[in-house]
Design an enzyme around this catalytic site. Structure first.
Site, PDB file in Angstrom:
ATOM      1  NE  ARG A 146      44.269  50.072  45.537  1.00 18.93           N
ATOM      2  CZ  ARG A 146      43.765  50.355  45.963  1.00 18.93           C
ATOM      3  NH1 ARG A 146      42.933  51.339  46.619  1.00 18.93           N
ATOM      4  NH2 ARG A 146      42.105  49.879  45.667  1.00 18.93           N
ATOM      5  CB  SER A 176      45.089  41.816  37.439  1.00 19.79           C
ATOM      6  OG  SER A 176      44.116  42.972  38.667  1.00 19.79           O
ATOM      7  CG  ASP A 182      43.070  43.991  36.631  1.00 22.87           C
ATOM      8  OD1 ASP A 182      43.672  44.558  36.430  1.00 22.87           O
ATOM      9  OD2 ASP A 182      42.219  42.810  35.427  1.00 22.87           O
TER      10      ASP A 182
END
Ligand code: 0WK
Ligand code: BGC
Ligand code: BGC
Length: 924
Positions: A549, A610, A664
């Protein structure tokens, strides 16, 4: 049939003799015999009325209507298919209740399809009256003794025996081997049995007997045994009809029509229990004064009214009551009666069957009446034959009306105009009564003309059929054992979870000290959670989860506003070259900026990356190794912020100010910390899994300083990569690890996270299929396809709101053809795999919060954990299982789990905001 007493036609103690009054002798008794015979005549209209009313009651009961309680019970029997004929093995069958005051033990050998039929060996034992009316334990002990006596005569040695229990009374079945008696019928009245599981009572009695190891694997109603005993060649029979001492039928109903079952496919055998049919509207007109008298004097007044007009236990009694009345009125036997004629149960079914049999002839009738102490005149024999014929004809016609109701139900249930069906018949009324079957057939043809019915007499009263059901039950029981064996390694004990917690604490301590540990405990250079003073517009990237995203995050006094867009990372990019990956990322950023009208603006950017990175600063992260299916080349060991900046550099006219790189878990902690200052732990359970938390800086050997805090990215996905979790690893975990692109790595993650749970389930299903437990042992191409069993299926299959039928739908979409038992087992495999994942995750969180509590020397710690990840969010039970495990293993920590609403992009923006604020303060 044995002596009267034992047929339980005992006079009910203190029964007020009311109906008798109805048996007054008319002043002119010349018409009495035709009058009595007339009472037993049932018209076609009355039979149709009974057929219709019984059908209504059946359909009300199927719909689960509770009040008014339907006149018949319609009891599901857990028999879902008629025999395949593949059943094999030796089985002991115990029959209780089908034949009144006797029980039968059989040894049945099933030879499977190709084998020839073996005659079962059997033995009948008379049940003493006091046992039929005494304490339940006495009855079951009697049965266990008969079993032993029967087996003593056979060379069975001490092999484990499997027994099928044919128990011919109305029962609520909750499994093939679990059945609760609703009420006794047919002269049985043992105490302490109604409402009890009769299988357990038998098991206890066999245990007390202690002579043979007999496993009771199935309990069936005699009608089911009769239906299942139908020779495969002639059948399959889909209706089982018994008329012996009692009467009842069963048939194969569409499972979707049985409200109490959450099934929509396949069929299930229903025991109608039509003996209790007593709709006054339908039965009232055909009930005679003799029926009322018989009921009044019976053990179960007002119950089994329909049975008392058909069952062999009652036909003799009805004839006796009529003959006694006619004798008392001087119409028969010169008005002379005899003790046998006046004694309840004095006339038995076989008396009636013989006397009624036209081929018996007057002489035989004479002889029988003389045996009953009567002195019949010539005309008497003829009258007696008429009475016998009237009683039995009515019984056969009423039975036909009931069977016609079942046939109509089958037509409705299968939406068929015409029906071709085989009905298995069993019981001594069929065997002994010459005309019963023919009257039944004729009447069924009248009442259900569109049904082509073939009647198949059951060869051995259903013993074979009970053995068939027992074989199926034994197979299912064996499968259940194999399933339990296969799933046992997934079922972690509290001790095992506490050991994981302790091992994780140890690995954390070593990791913080920079010693060898499977937990890298990476400092993230985030020293504080947000304090709400952050402000500004920030770009954020969120790479590493299900979706990539790009976000625009506006942090203002009124709160945080987020605009984001999801972009895909094709596998070829995720596993291509690093340059290609980062160019793709920059392409997405540019596309986002254009769409948001941000082109040319250089907003501070926070990068949620992440994957395990050693951070040298907030904007420096050296990728240690890829995880979760990423494997882009030339990245590991590189500073990914540099890689991003180089990609930005390669793209003309794009300016981006990469300020921070965060994991993350950190982004999630910060995001939730913005709302809740207690949030000091970040947890991800999605494609991958990991956690971070605020550690005391003094405990972080690799970062200078003794005061303050440092957020540590634990990278717990790699926990156990040193083999410390091998004792928990199953053969299926090993298969998943072998097949992964990072074998031997991320062992903890591979037991917990979304990328792997579906594969663990698939490998477990493959194993169970190879054992023949699932899918009839058929290994399908589909099930051998990697990643075909998505982890989201676990969440769907385990959702409480999903009926078993929907579980089947999901699996059938996977190209699997399965039975409901298969669907149930797949559900259990999913539950075992996800439960272990949640518990291991809970043990990890317990280790972290206990670490924080001990860091601060607190008796009790209140802390919040920010959580994100598809598996945690979507799985119906995962989050509650994690919380329960944490409560269990860290009772001195009050832990609140906060589901992150905006993902870690917001967190990355907040980290960037803090960095910018700190940077401005140092500039000032
Ligand atoms: C949403 C977060 C993202 C994280 C993801 C993990 O914004 O940073 O990586 O959750 O969950 P997944 O998408 O792997 O299920
Ligand atoms: C019982 C049934 C049984 C039938 C025939 C009835 O009294 O309620 O369960 O099938 O007798 O034996
Ligand atoms: C990565 C972690 C990440 C986690 C959750 C793991 O595979 O190593 O850095 O936090 O997945 O996305």
């Amino acid at each position: 049939m044995d002596s009267i007493g034992s047929l339980g036609l005992q006079q009910r103690e203190g029964a007020p003799s009311c109906p008798q009054e109805g048996l007054r002798c008319p002043s002119n008794s010349s018409e009495l015999v035709p009058e009595c015979l007339q009472q037993f005549r049932v018209t076609g209209a009355q039979l149709r009325q009974i057929q219709t009313s019984l059908l209504d009651s059946m359909e009300q009961a199927l719909k689960g209507q509770a009040s008014p309680a339907p006149a018949v019970r319609m009891l599901p029997t857990y028999v879902g298919s008629t025999p395949h004929g593949t059943e094999k093995g030796d089985f002991v069958v115990l029959e209780l209740g089908a034949t009144g005051a006797s029980l039968r033990v059989l040894w049945v050998t099933l030879m499977g399809i190709e084998g020839h039929k073996m005659e079962p060996r059997s033995q009948e034992f008379m049940i003493p009256q006091e046992v039929m009316l005494g304490p339940g334990q006495q009855l079951f002990d009697f049965a266990a003794r008969c079993l032993s006596e029967f087996l003593d005569a056979l060379p069975v040695g001490n092999q484990g025996l499997q027994l099928g229990f044919s128990f011919s009374f109305p029962c609520h079945q909750t499994g093939l081997d679990k059945s609760t008696l609703i009420s006794w019928t047919k002269g049985f009245r043992c105490s302490g049995v109604e409402g009890q599981d009769v299988v357990q009572l038998l098991r206890d009695a066999i245990q007390r007997q202690g002579t043979y190891s007999i496993d009771v694997v199935a309990v069936v109603n005699d009608t089911v045994g009769t239906m299942m005993g139908c020779e495969p060649g002639v059948g399959p029979c889909e209706v089982g009809l018994v008329v012996d001492t009692g009467t009842n039928a069963c048939y194969m109903e569409e499972a979707r029509h049985v409200a109490v079952l959450d099934e929509d496919r396949g069929r299930v055998c229903i025991s109608v229990e039509w003996g209790s049919f007593s709709d006054d509207g339908a039965l009232g007109p055909v009930l005679t004064i003799f029926d009322r008298t018989l009921d009044h004097e019976s053990l179960n007044l007002g119950a089994q009214r329909f049975e008392k007009m058909i069952g062999g236990l009652y036909l003799g009694e009805l004839v006796r009551l009529v003959l006694a009345h006619l004798a008392r009125c001087g119409v028969l036997f010169g008005g002379y009666t005899s003790p046998a004629l006046l004694r309840q149960g004095g006339i038995l079914l076989e008396h009636v069957a013989e006397m009624e049999d036209p081929s018996a002839g007057a002489a035989r009738v004479h002889a029988i009446l003389q045996d009953l102490g009567l002195n019949p005149r010539a005309s008497d024999a003829e009258f007696v034959q008429h009475v016998c014929a009237a009683v039995c004809t009515r019984a056969a016609q009423l039975c036909a009306a009931a069977l016609a109701a079942v046939l109509s139900r089958l037509q409705h249930s299968r939406e068929q105009q015409t029906l071709q069906i085989a009905v298995a018949t069993g019981g001594r009324v069929f065997e002994r009564h010459p005309r019963f079957l023919s009257i039944l057939q004729e009447t069924v043809m009248l009442l259900a003309p569109e049904c082509d019915v073939s009647f198949i007499p059951s060869v051995d009263g259903g013993g074979q059929g009970v053995a068939m059901v027992t074989a199926v039950a034994a197979r299912l029981a064996a499968h259940r054992c194999l399933l339990e064996e296969t799933l046992a390694p997934f079922r972690l004990t509290r001790e095992q979870l506490a050991a994981v917690q302790a091992q994780m604490r140890e690995a954390m301590a070593k990791g913080l000290q920079g010693e060898a540990s499977s937990l890298r405990m990476l400092p993230t250079y985030v020293r504080a959670t947000p304090d709400g003073s952050e402000r500004g517009d920030f770009l954020a990237l969120d790479l590493g989860g299900t979706n990539f995203r790009v976000l625009l995050v506006r942090v203002a006094t009124g709160g945080v506003q987020i605009t984001s867009q999801i972009y895909s990372i094709p596998e070829c990019v995720a596993q291509g070259s690093g340059q290609q990956l980062f160019d793709h990322i920059v392409d997405c950023i540019v596309d986002f900026q254009e769409k948001q009208g941000l082109s040319g603006q250089s907003l501070p950017l926070g990068f949620t990356f992440s994957f395990p990175c050693t951070q040298l600063g907030l904007d420096q992260g050296i990728l240690l190794n890829w995880t979760k299916g990423f494997n882009a080349s030339d990245c590991e060991g590189q500073d990914v912020v540099c890689l991003l900046r180089e990609a930005i550099g390669r793209r003309q006219a794009v300016e981006l100010n990469v300020v921070a790189i965060v994991n993350d878990t950190v982004g999630t902690m910060m995001s939730c910390g913005y709302e809740d200052p207690h949030c000091e732990v970040g947890l991800i359970v999605g494609t991958g899994t990991n956690a971070c938390y605020m550690e005391e800086l003094r405990n972080v050997a690799s970062v200078a300083g003794d005061s303050g805090h440092m957020c540590i990215n634990m990278e717990w996905g790699a926990f156990g990569d040193d083999g410390s979790l091998s004792m928990l690893s199953t053969r299926f975990d090993a298969s998943v690890d072998q097949a992964s692109i990072n074998t031997g790595k991320q062992r903890f993650e591979k037991m917990i996270s979304g990328m792997y749970l579906g594969e663990i389930v698939r490998h477990t299903l493959l194993h169970l299929t190879s054992l023949g437990v699932l899918f009839r042992g058929q290994q399908t191409q589909h099930l051998q396809t990697r990643d075909i069993f998505k982890t989201k299926f676990l969440s769907e299959i385990e959702s409480d709101s999903l009926a078993l039928r929907q579980v089947r739908a999901i699996l059938e979409d996977l190209g699997l053809s399965l039975t409901s038992d298969d669907a149930l087992m797949v559900l259990e495999v999913c539950q075992a795999v996800s439960q272990r994942a949640a518990q291991l995750c809970g043990a990890g969180v317990a280790a972290v919060v206990e670490k924080i509590r001990e860091n601060r020397g607190l008796e009790e710690l209140t802390v919040s954990v920010g959580v994100d990840g598809t598996l945690y969010k979507l799985h119906p039970h995962f989050s509650s299982l994690v919380a329960a495990t944490v409560r269990e293993l860290a009772p001195r920590c009050v832990v609140t789990f906060l589901q992150s609403e905006d993902g870690s992009g917001k967190g990355a923006a907040l980290v960037t905001a803090v960095a910018c604020r700190l940077a401005q303060m140092t500039c000032v």
